[in-house]
Structures are given as structure tokens and as C-alpha cells.
Design an enzyme around this catalytic site. Sequence first.
Site, PDB file in Angstrom:
ATOM      1  N   ARG A  12      48.362  -8.792 -19.384  1.00 60.29           N
ATOM      2  CA  ARG A  12      48.253 -10.208 -19.027  1.00 60.29           C
ATOM      3  C   ARG A  12      47.130 -10.881 -19.810  1.00 60.29           C
ATOM      4  O   ARG A  12      47.263 -12.031 -20.232  1.00 60.29           O
ATOM      5  CB  ARG A  12      48.040 -10.351 -17.521  1.00 60.29           C
ATOM      6  CG  ARG A  12      49.299 -10.064 -16.734  1.00 60.29           C
ATOM      7  CD  ARG A  12      49.085 -10.025 -15.234  1.00 60.29           C
ATOM      8  NE  ARG A  12      50.377  -9.958 -14.556  1.00 60.29           N
ATOM      9  CZ  ARG A  12      50.530  -9.806 -13.257  1.00 60.29           C
ATOM     10  NH1 ARG A  12      49.464  -9.693 -12.477  1.00 60.29           N
ATOM     11  NH2 ARG A  12      51.734  -9.771 -12.723  1.00 60.29           N
ATOM     12  N   GLN A  64      50.529 -15.854 -11.380  1.00 61.43           N
ATOM     13  CA  GLN A  64      49.105 -15.746 -11.729  1.00 61.43           C
ATOM     14  C   GLN A  64      48.264 -16.615 -10.801  1.00 61.43           C
ATOM     15  O   GLN A  64      47.167 -16.217 -10.373  1.00 61.43           O
ATOM     16  CB  GLN A  64      48.882 -16.178 -13.180  1.00 61.43           C
ATOM     17  CG  GLN A  64      49.690 -15.438 -14.223  1.00 61.43           C
ATOM     18  CD  GLN A  64      49.534 -13.940 -14.129  1.00 61.43           C
ATOM     19  OE1 GLN A  64      48.430 -13.421 -14.022  1.00 61.43           O
ATOM     20  NE2 GLN A  64      50.646 -13.231 -14.158  1.00 61.43           N
ATOM     21  N   TYR A 119      56.521 -14.465 -19.188  1.00 56.43           N
ATOM     22  CA  TYR A 119      56.513 -13.001 -19.055  1.00 56.43           C
ATOM     23  C   TYR A 119      55.156 -12.447 -18.655  1.00 56.43           C
ATOM     24  O   TYR A 119      54.153 -13.149 -18.642  1.00 56.43           O
ATOM     25  CB  TYR A 119      57.090 -12.308 -20.273  1.00 56.43           C
ATOM     26  CG  TYR A 119      56.444 -12.436 -21.631  1.00 56.43           C
ATOM     27  CD1 TYR A 119      55.155 -12.871 -21.822  1.00 56.43           C
ATOM     28  CD2 TYR A 119      57.176 -12.054 -22.768  1.00 56.43           C
ATOM     29  CE1 TYR A 119      54.593 -12.941 -23.085  1.00 56.43           C
ATOM     30  CE2 TYR A 119      56.631 -12.122 -24.031  1.00 56.43           C
ATOM     31  CZ  TYR A 119      55.325 -12.570 -24.190  1.00 56.43           C
ATOM     32  OH  TYR A 119      54.787 -12.631 -25.439  1.00 56.43           O
ATOM     33  N   GLU A 120      55.164 -11.179 -18.272  1.00 53.36           N
ATOM     34  CA  GLU A 120      54.002 -10.495 -17.668  1.00 53.36           C
ATOM     35  C   GLU A 120      53.547 -11.188 -16.380  1.00 53.36           C
ATOM     36  O   GLU A 120      52.364 -11.226 -16.073  1.00 53.36           O
ATOM     37  CB  GLU A 120      52.840 -10.407 -18.665  1.00 53.36           C
ATOM     38  CG  GLU A 120      53.125  -9.569 -19.878  1.00 53.36           C
ATOM     39  CD  GLU A 120      53.557  -8.147 -19.525  1.00 53.36           C
ATOM     40  OE1 GLU A 120      53.157  -7.635 -18.458  1.00 53.36           O
ATOM     41  OE2 GLU A 120      54.291  -7.550 -20.309  1.00 53.36           O
ATOM     42  N   GLY A 121      54.487 -11.710 -15.635  1.00 54.43           N
ATOM     43  CA  GLY A 121      54.175 -12.433 -14.402  1.00 54.43           C
ATOM     44  C   GLY A 121      54.065 -13.912 -14.701  1.00 54.43           C
ATOM     45  O   GLY A 121      53.173 -14.332 -15.441  1.00 54.43           O
TER      46      GLY A 121
END
Length: 584
Positions: free
Chosen positions: A298, A444, A437-439
Amino acid sequence: MSNYTAPVEDMGFVLKEVVEIEKLCNETGLDSSTVEIIDTVLDAAGKLAKEEIEPINKSGDSEGLKIDDSGKVTTAAGFKEAYRHFVEGGWGSLQFSPEYGGQGVPFVVAASVQEMWHSANMSWGLCPLLTQGAVEAITLNATEDLKQRYLPKLISGEWSGTMNLTEGDAGTDVGSLKTRATQNGEHYLIRGQKIYITWGEHDMSENIIHLVLARLPNAPDGIKGISLFLVPKILVNDDGTLGKPNDLKALSIEHKIGIHACPTCVMSYGEIDGAVGYLVGEENKGIQCMFTMMNNARLTVGLQGVSISERAYQQALSFCNERVQGVAPGFKDIGPIIRHPDVQRMLANMKSITQGSRVLTYAACAEVDYSLSKLPLENLEKHERRLGLLTPIVKGWCTETAQEVASLSLQCHGGMGYVEETGIAQILRDARILPIYEGTNGIQAMDLVGRKIISDGGLGARELISEMKECTKNPAIAELVSVSQLKRFSKSIDDLDSTITIILNHSDNKELVGKIAFDTLMMAGTITASWQMLLSLDRASNAVNNHKSSAEFLKEKADTVKHFIDFILPRYLSSFTTISASAE
């Protein structure tokens, strides 16, 4: 149209003067010789980025990828050659342990190098990014046998790595995944399908090591019943040589808005006998193991936001100096559009946001180095809190602002920006994946307010606020900016403190907290970046006084920082107004 040159001067300045890499190395026990080679490392990486990785960016976007009936993926022309030179240069091994072939360089230095890869060619840069995450997950969770067998080749880059979470019905809700694992002697057999697997199949490395989330028989429901498995594309013999292919394949590659040269695969495991996999960490603890991979990933996605912003700014600056159009105020003749005030506004916004996102991201990456060190427990816990707090801010704020910078770059190009041949359209398309992406950035934001602010009663956030307030008391900074600028920053800190109080006072109201989370993230990002920019100005002044930098560099940095405080920092007021109104 290509204009990218690695901004090594600003990178080196942030590493040496703002992050204080020498102090970091001394306090964490990392190799202090890093300080002496930073300029050499940045120059060499910049050369590789400019001469080999960037030239295949636009062609890779146009050419895309090919997949045959067997699932073999062929990358765009030049990608394999650039990757081979990356491996030969030892670039993949910078921050990893010498025990497994790494160079032991601080993570923050490796991050500065990765910024160049993503600026030059984000599709290409995603391959080493995923490998980095796989190395981290294996290092922190796997058995020594798995480490000895897989880490050296992953660290060298000869093998690449992936992360396999998502399924058709299990995206953000990872706990609903259906991929299964059954024990078969000393290994497991994996069966199921995964989607959106970045660099899941390709021809750049001789083996691909997949980290796959799957559920064991009789495992608890939800995320508490998920385990993590190492599943190699090609099985590895006891002597380290490659054996037979594993029972897995790429079924297809996605046709995406951007990052066209990056294979985003639908992966199938175990269609015939079951794909051989090895348990990483404990059974049913897969989410915890995977998050050791995802947290730094992230940060690196936030770094991609810096990269895209830098690339977009450089391209706009070059175009605006060359494009002749109209007579600007104060001039008598037709000239380049950079003379026009509105164009200057856009360029100044782009530059200040880019430098603000860089110094914020590097500060967070330095916390990775501190949190992995053997500092006294009290200090270590503070660094861990700071890293936890900054990670969602960096991922969210730097990728949201990257959308703005890329869009402004296209705007600077006018109608020419809306056609593909100028190249800015690709930058805008590539950038759009970053908040997803990646959350997603909504996740977040919830992570920031829920896990990072509410969970510790605001301790980590108020530690950060306290440091920011100390900055306002620094007489050197007071001499470098105006009274009104310092007052504006001081007021923003008070408003951030008030936001923390609002969140804590309404922590039981999940609907309210959820609605104000994104504004909290953006507000925190803008104010924290402002703090880091002011620190940068102070350190630039010190560097000039100590004959480490030029007066010209200081003036340029001062102009950029002051623009950020005047034109970017006030944006937080919109978020704060929304948060306050929601609470009322």
C-alpha cells in the site's frame, strides 16, 4: 512523446536532509555506507529508467500482451530485455536481508529507486513491486526451509512473485473466497480460481511464485478460516533446480483501461490433480500473513502516485515551454503558453503536490525501517504507530492527488492531450487504477479512522499532531515563511485535532464515522504533507548554510513550499467543514 528524467536532486535531498538517512542508519543498525552511495545509486537507477525502461512504456501500451491456448503470456517488445538488465544490476535485492542475497539497504532508499521505475513505466514496474511483497510475506511468515528454497531467487529477481486474494465473488469481502486447500503429505493441493492477479503469468522470469489465499477443510467461516500458501509455477527440486510444471495456468488476461502491458490474469489452480502448495505461517492465519505483504504494498502504491505525478508534471512542463500560442499578459508577442498565468497556476499546483507527496511518502517509508529495527520497545511502538497511521494516508492521498496532477497535465496539453500520440492519455489511464487496487481508498479511509485513530484512542494521531505543533515553534521556519502562512498551517493542525475529537466522541456511530472517513483521510494527507513541506524548507536552508546545496535550490524549494501552503493546504477546509457539519 517522452520527457521523463529522474528528479535525483530532489530525491537525494529528501533522503539525505529530510529523512536524515545517516541518522536512520545509525539508529536502526543499517549499513551506514548507504549514505556515501546514495547519489551513485540514484544516478545509476535514473539511467536505467530513462534509457531502458521508459522507452518501452508507450510501445508497451500500444502493443499490449498476447496469451495462447496453453495460458502462456508473451510480454511487449523490450520488456524481457529491460527486466534482464534490472536483474543483472541487482536492483531487486536492495532492501532485503544479506542472509538471503539482499544488500541490506534501507527500505526508504529502495523506495526512491522504485519511484523511478513507476515513473518510467508503471506496467513494467508492477512486476518487481509484487515480487517485493512476496519476499516480505515469506521472510516474516514462512519456515526456514521455504525461505532458503525461494527467497534467494526472488530477491535476485530471477523469479517473480504474485499476490492471489481476489475471486469473482470475493473482492473486498475476502472472507467469502472459495479456493480450497487439502493436505497431501508435506504439502497441500490447491483448487480454485483467482482474478486480477497482477503479473500472474509472463515470460520475464524463469519461475513465478504465487502466494495464494485458500480455505482448509473444516476451517472457520469468514476471514478467520483463511490460510496462505506458496504455490510455484514450476516446482522446485530439493537441490534448488527447477522440476516439472505445477498444476496451474492463466485462463485469460484482462482488457483494462490502462497498464496495458501488465498482465492482469485470471488464474486457475488444480484443474487436473491439484496445484502443489506449501503453507506459509499457521493454518487459518492467512490474512495476517498476507497483510505483512499488503501494508508495504500500500505504501508502494502511494509511491506510484508520486511517480505518476512526477511523470505528468515533467511532460506538461516540457510541452508548455514548447507550445506557442497567444500573447500573455505583460508580453507584446506570441510566445510559449508557460507565460500565461493560468498555465503557471496549473504547473505550480502539479509541482507542489508532487513534491509534497514525495516527502510524505518517503517519511512513511522511513518508518518501515525504524519499525523493523531493534530500538527500545517504547520507541519501536511509537514508530509502529506512526507507520500504521501514515500508510493509509500515503496510499489514499498520494493516489487521489495523482489523478488531479495527471488530469492537469492533460489540460495543459489542451486538445493535443486528448489524443493518444502525445502520451499524456496513457498517464491518465494508468493512474486511474491507483485509488482502487491494494484496498480502495474508501477502505484506506476506514482503516485510518477505525484501526488507527479509534483503536488506540487517538494516541498515534495526537503524537503526530504534537510534532506538527513543534514545527510551528521552530524560529528558522518562522523566518522562511510569512506570518500568515505559518498561522494558516497552525490553524490546520488545530482543526485536525478537532477532527480527531469528533471521531473519538462519535466512535460508536459507525454510519457517521464511515461517512466522514474519506474527508478525514484527505484532510490528514493535506495537512501532513504541508508539515513535511515546511520541514523540507527548513532542511533546504540548513543544507545551503552547510554548503550542501545551492541558493538556487533553496529559492526553488521555498517557492514550491509557499505555493503549497497558500494554494493546496486551504483545501482541507472543505473536508473539515463537511466533517463538522456531519457531526452536528
